[in-house]
Design a protein around this motif. Sequence first.
Motif, PDB file in Angstrom:
ATOM      1  N   GLN A  84       0.818  -1.217   0.000  1.00 15.02           N
ATOM      2  CA  GLN A  84       0.000   0.000   0.000  1.00 15.02           C
ATOM      3  C   GLN A  84       0.851   1.266   0.000  1.00 15.02           C
ATOM      4  O   GLN A  84       0.428   2.296  -0.503  1.00 15.02           O
ATOM      5  CB  GLN A  84      -0.924   0.012   1.229  1.00 15.02           C
ATOM      6  CG  GLN A  84      -1.916  -1.121   1.248  1.00 15.02           C
ATOM      7  CD  GLN A  84      -2.965  -0.979   0.164  1.00 15.02           C
ATOM      8  OE1 GLN A  84      -3.479   0.094  -0.075  1.00 15.02           O
ATOM      9  NE2 GLN A  84      -3.262  -2.070  -0.519  1.00 15.02           N
ATOM     10  N   SER A  85       2.024   1.174   0.556  1.00 16.31           N
ATOM     11  CA  SER A  85       2.870   2.365   0.711  1.00 16.31           C
ATOM     12  C   SER A  85       4.189   2.171  -0.038  1.00 16.31           C
ATOM     13  O   SER A  85       4.553   1.039  -0.385  1.00 16.31           O
ATOM     14  CB  SER A  85       3.175   2.587   2.196  1.00 16.31           C
ATOM     15  OG  SER A  85       4.015   1.549   2.678  1.00 16.31           O
ATOM     16  N   ASP A 104       6.195  -0.400   1.768  1.00 21.99           N
ATOM     17  CA  ASP A 104       5.772  -1.777   1.485  1.00 21.99           C
ATOM     18  C   ASP A 104       6.387  -2.253   0.166  1.00 21.99           C
ATOM     19  O   ASP A 104       6.868  -3.374   0.069  1.00 21.99           O
ATOM     20  CB  ASP A 104       4.251  -1.882   1.376  1.00 21.99           C
ATOM     21  CG  ASP A 104       3.523  -1.635   2.682  1.00 21.99           C
ATOM     22  OD1 ASP A 104       4.154  -1.744   3.755  1.00 21.99           O
ATOM     23  OD2 ASP A 104       2.314  -1.335   2.616  1.00 21.99           O
TER      24      ASP A 104
END
Length: 143
Positions: free
Chosen positions: A77-78, A81
């Motif tokens: 998601q980031s 990540d």
Amino acid sequence: MLRCHAGNKLIQDTTMAIRIVRLGTERLHDEGVRIGTVRRPPRGVAKSEYASKNYYDVWLPTLAPTPGLVKLALAAQSPQDWKRFVTKYRREMAATDENTTLDLLSALSHQTDFSVGCYCADESRCHRSVLRKLLTERGANVL
């Protein structure tokens, strides 16, 4: 293909390269052999139709992330990540067989045209983006 004249001789400079592609998309005119760097074959497609439907001519699952890493990539998601996935995938590709395969593809990129690919729509969030970098780091001619 570039052509230049040297004295009275015509010299052809044929630049060979690897293209990084999305499997299942239309092939380019001079793409060459398409290599599928995916863990699984395309669903619902007969094996005899993989090439004709523009998936791949040769399946090379050793350059695909392991199933656990695929889950990690899909859940990213980031940016952190995604960086975690990239680090782990690079570690997998440093293993002897995978490393040797990348070296081979890099060397072949100076002799013939071919492509490597995956199904993901967004290359920036796909192992293809990492493969592009790994091949470039080895001196491959990547388009």
